[in-house]
Design a protein around this motif. Structure first.
Motif, PDB file in Angstrom:
ATOM      1  N   ASP A 113       0.830  -1.211   0.000  1.00  0.00           N
ATOM      2  CA  ASP A 113       0.000   0.000   0.000  1.00  0.00           C
ATOM      3  C   ASP A 113       0.861   1.257   0.000  1.00  0.00           C
ATOM      4  O   ASP A 113       0.582   2.229  -0.711  1.00  0.00           O
ATOM      5  CB  ASP A 113      -0.901   0.026   1.236  1.00  0.00           C
ATOM      6  N   LEU A 116       2.398   2.007  -3.357  1.00  0.00           N
ATOM      7  CA  LEU A 116       1.386   2.531  -4.271  1.00  0.00           C
ATOM      8  C   LEU A 116       1.101   3.999  -3.974  1.00  0.00           C
ATOM      9  O   LEU A 116       0.941   4.812  -4.894  1.00  0.00           O
ATOM     10  CB  LEU A 116       0.101   1.709  -4.152  1.00  0.00           C
ATOM     11  N   MET A 117       1.042   4.343  -2.690  1.00  0.00           N
ATOM     12  CA  MET A 117       0.824   5.733  -2.312  1.00  0.00           C
ATOM     13  C   MET A 117       1.979   6.604  -2.794  1.00  0.00           C
ATOM     14  O   MET A 117       1.777   7.714  -3.307  1.00  0.00           O
ATOM     15  CB  MET A 117       0.673   5.856  -0.797  1.00  0.00           C
ATOM     16  N   ALA A 120       1.579   7.263  -6.418  1.00  0.00           N
ATOM     17  CA  ALA A 120       0.520   8.256  -6.640  1.00  0.00           C
ATOM     18  C   ALA A 120       1.023   9.662  -6.347  1.00  0.00           C
ATOM     19  O   ALA A 120       0.727  10.606  -7.088  1.00  0.00           O
ATOM     20  CB  ALA A 120      -0.691   7.928  -5.773  1.00  0.00           C
ATOM     21  N   LEU A 202      -5.571   9.529  -9.466  1.00  0.00           N
ATOM     22  CA  LEU A 202      -4.662   9.262  -8.355  1.00  0.00           C
ATOM     23  C   LEU A 202      -4.793  10.326  -7.275  1.00  0.00           C
ATOM     24  O   LEU A 202      -4.685  10.026  -6.077  1.00  0.00           O
ATOM     25  CB  LEU A 202      -3.220   9.193  -8.864  1.00  0.00           C
ATOM     26  N   ALA A 205      -7.814   9.478  -5.337  1.00  0.00           N
ATOM     27  CA  ALA A 205      -7.510   8.324  -4.483  1.00  0.00           C
ATOM     28  C   ALA A 205      -6.762   8.758  -3.227  1.00  0.00           C
ATOM     29  O   ALA A 205      -7.004   8.232  -2.126  1.00  0.00           O
ATOM     30  CB  ALA A 205      -6.693   7.300  -5.262  1.00  0.00           C
ATOM     31  N   GLU A 382      -7.083   0.429   0.695  1.00  0.00           N
ATOM     32  CA  GLU A 382      -6.203   1.465   0.148  1.00  0.00           C
ATOM     33  C   GLU A 382      -5.616   1.037  -1.184  1.00  0.00           C
ATOM     34  O   GLU A 382      -5.628   1.783  -2.161  1.00  0.00           O
ATOM     35  CB  GLU A 382      -5.085   1.777   1.145  1.00  0.00           C
ATOM     36  N   SER A 383      -5.075  -0.170  -1.230  1.00  0.00           N
ATOM     37  CA  SER A 383      -4.457  -0.639  -2.468  1.00  0.00           C
ATOM     38  C   SER A 383      -5.473  -0.723  -3.588  1.00  0.00           C
ATOM     39  O   SER A 383      -5.178  -0.378  -4.739  1.00  0.00           O
ATOM     40  CB  SER A 383      -3.804  -2.009  -2.242  1.00  0.00           C
ATOM     41  N   TYR A 386      -5.905   2.745  -5.163  1.00  0.00           N
ATOM     42  CA  TYR A 386      -4.781   3.155  -6.001  1.00  0.00           C
ATOM     43  C   TYR A 386      -4.761   2.364  -7.301  1.00  0.00           C
ATOM     44  O   TYR A 386      -4.487   2.912  -8.378  1.00  0.00           O
ATOM     45  CB  TYR A 386      -3.465   2.972  -5.249  1.00  0.00           C
TER      46      TYR A 386
END
Length: 444
Positions: A113, A116-117, A120, A202, A205, A382-383, A386
Motif C-alpha cells: 500500500d 502505491l501511495m 501516486a 490518483l 484516491a 487502500e491498495s 490506487y
C-alpha cells in the motif's frame, strides 16, 4: 535491493515528468533525453544480473507473454525491407521500447500500500508542477515563450502564411492572435494536459485514502492545479481522456461503497474551477461540446480513421521503423514523412504492422480486465483504490487512441508501462483468491 529499485523507479519517473522535457527545450539538445534511460535500463540489467548470480527464476508474471511478443515484434522490424539500415532501425526502436523496463521494475517493487501511495504522490506532484508552469506559459505569446531557449524557439516560432500559423504548438485564439499550447515541463505541446489526465484519478484516491486531515487537504489542494494543467494545455484529447478517467474511477468508488465525501468535494472543486475559467481562452474546447462533438470528430479525425483499413492492407507487416512518431526525425524508413501516424492504430500499423497492433490491443485489453478485477478484489481497501486509479488512467489512455500513438513518448508511455507492471503484480491469482494485502501479503 527492492527498496533501492523502488526509489530508483520514483526518481526516474520524477525526472521524466518534471525535468527531461524542459531541459531538452531549454538547451535545444535532443541527446539530453538519453539521461532518462539510464535508471530504468540500468536497474533492469542489474536485476537480471542479480537473478543470474542467485540462480533465481522469477515466478509467473501475468501479461508477460504479450510484453515479450511486443518486444520481439519491435526488434523484428529492424529487418523490415523498408527500414533503411539496422543502425537507424535500432535508434528508431527507442520510441517503442524505451520505457518497457518500467513494466518489470514495477512488477518487482510495487507490492505494498505504501509504495502505491508513493507512486501516486509522484504522479500527482508532477501534475501540480506541470499545472503551475502550464498556467504561466498560457499567458505568454509565442514570441515570449520562444525566448525561453532554443528548443522553445523551435517549437513556438511558427510561420504565419495566409493568416494561418503552421505549427501544432500555436493556434489562433478567439481574439484573432496567435496563442500557445503550453509544453509545461514536457518536451512537446499538451504535455501537462495529458499528464494531468493520468494524475487526476490518483489525486482523488489520495483524498479518499488520506488518514490525516492535513494529508487530505493537501490532496484536495492538488486537484485544481491538475485541472489547470489539463485545461491550459489546449489539448482536447486530454480533456476527453480526463473526463473518461475520472468517471471510471468514480464508478470504481461506487462499487467499493466507500465514503464519497472526498470524491464529491473533488468534483465540486473541478466544477467550480471550470466555471472560474469560463472567461479563459477556451475557444478550442467549444468544438468538443455535446452539440459539436460529432462534427468536430468527423472533421478532425475522420480522415485518419479512414486510413486504418488502407494501411492494414498496404503495410500488414509495417512500413519500417521510424515511419511515424518522434523517431520520424531520424529518417530511418524509406516511408518517413509519407504516411500519417495521427492515431494509435495507424501509428502501430506503420511501426509494427498488424501483429504489433493486435499485440498492443490485446495487452491493453488484458490490463483493463485485470485492473478492473484487482480494483474490486478482496484485500486492502487502500491498495484497491490506487489500483482503481491506475486502471482508470489506462481507460483514459485508451480513449486517446484516436488522437495519437499513446505508447510512443512521455508522459503516457511511462505511465502505461508502470500501470501495466503494477496491475500485473497485483493480479496474481494466489493473492486475489486468498484476499492478501498485496502480491506478497506485505504492507510497509
Amino acid at each position: 535491493m527492492s527498496r533501492l529499485f523502488y526509489r530508483g523507479l520514483l526518481l526516474a519517473l520524477a525526472y521524466v515528468l518534471m525535468v527531461d522535457g524542459y531541459l531538452r527545450l531549454r538547451t535545444g539538445s535532443s541527446h539530453i533525453t538519453l539521461i532518462r534511460d539510464v535508471i530504468p535500463w540500468g536497474f533492469s540489467l542489474i536485476g537480471v544480473g542479480v537473478l543470474s548470480v542467485r540462480r533465481q527464476r522469477p515466478g509467473k508474471i501475468p501479461m508477460l507473454g504479450l510484453v515479450l511478443a511486443f518486444i520481439l515484434l519491435a526488434i523484428a522490424e529492424i529487418f523490415n525491407p523498408d527500414t533503411i539500415s539496422p543502425v537507424l532501425g535500432v535508434q528508431a526502436l527507442r520510441q517503442d521500447l524505451e520505457f518497457v523496463p518500467l513494466f518489470f521494475i514495477s512488477y518487482a517493487v510495487m507490492d505494498t500500500d505504501r509504495r502505491l501511495m508513493g507512486l501516486a504522490i509522484v504522479f500527482v506532484g508532477a501534475g501540480v508542477a506541470n499545472g503551475i508552469i502550464s498556467f504561466v506559459q498560457s499567458n505568454l505569446t509565442p514570441a515570449q515563450l520562444s525566448s525561453w531557449g532554443p528548443g522553445f524557439s523551435s517549437l513556438y516560432t511558427a510561420s504565419y502564411i495566409n493568416g494561418i500559423y503552421h505549427s501544432a504548438a500555436v493556434y489562433i485564439s478567439s481574439s484573432g492572435s496567435g496563442a500557445v499550447r503550453p509544453s509545461a515541463l514536457g518536451g512537446d505541446q499538451g504535455f501537462g494536459g495529458v499528464l494531468g489526465m493520468c494524475a487526476l484519478p490518483l489525486a482523488v484516491a489520495l483524498v479518499v485514502n488520506a488518514r490525516r486531515p492535513l494529508h487530505r487537504w493537501l490532496a484536495i489542494a492538488s486537484i485544481p492545479a491538475i485541472v489547470v494543467a489539463v485545461i491550459t494545455s489546449q489539448t482536447r484529447a486530454a480533456v476527453i481522456g480526463a473526463v473518461v478517467a475520472l468517471v471510471v474511477f468514480l464508478m470504481f468508488l461506487a462499487v467499493h461503497r466507500r465514503a464519497v465525501a472526498g470524491p464529491l468535494l473533488a468534483v465540486v472543486v473541478v466544477g467550480l474551477l471550470l466555471i472560474g475559467l469560463g472567461g479563459y481562452n477556451l475557444g478550442r474546447y467549444a468544438t468538443i461540446s455535446p452539440s459539436h462533438f460529432a462534427s468536430t470528430f468527423g472533421s478532425q479525425r475522420g480522415a485518419s480513421i479512414n486510413l486504418i483499413p488502407t494501411y492494414a492492407v498496404r503495410f500488414p507487416f509495417g512500413a519500417g521503423l521510424g515511419t511515424a512518431g518522434p523517431a520520424s526525425t531520424l529518417g530511418a524508413s524509406v516511408n518517413t514523412g509519407k504516411f500519417s501516424g495521427e492515431n494509435g492504430f495507424t501509428f502501430l500499423i506503420l511501426e509494427l504492422g498488424l501483429p504489433g497492433l493486435l499485440c498492443v490491443m490485446a495487452l491493453f485489453g488484458a490490463a483493463l480486465r485485470r485492473g478492473t478485477r484487482v480494483a474490486v478484489a478482496p484485500g486492502s481497501a487502500e491498495s484497491r483504490l490506487y489500483l482503481a486509479a491506475l486502471t482508470a488512467g489506462l481507460f483514459g489512455c485508451a480513449a486517446l487512441w484516436l488522437s495519437g500513438g499513446v505508447t510512443a513518448a512521455p508522459p503516457l508511455s511511462p505511465f502505461i508501462w508502470v500501470a501495466l507492471g503494477t496491475i500485473s503484480a497485483w493480479s496474481s491469482r494466489a493473492w486475489v483468491r486468498a484476499g492478501a494485502r498485496g502480491p506478497a501479503g506485505a504492507r510497509e
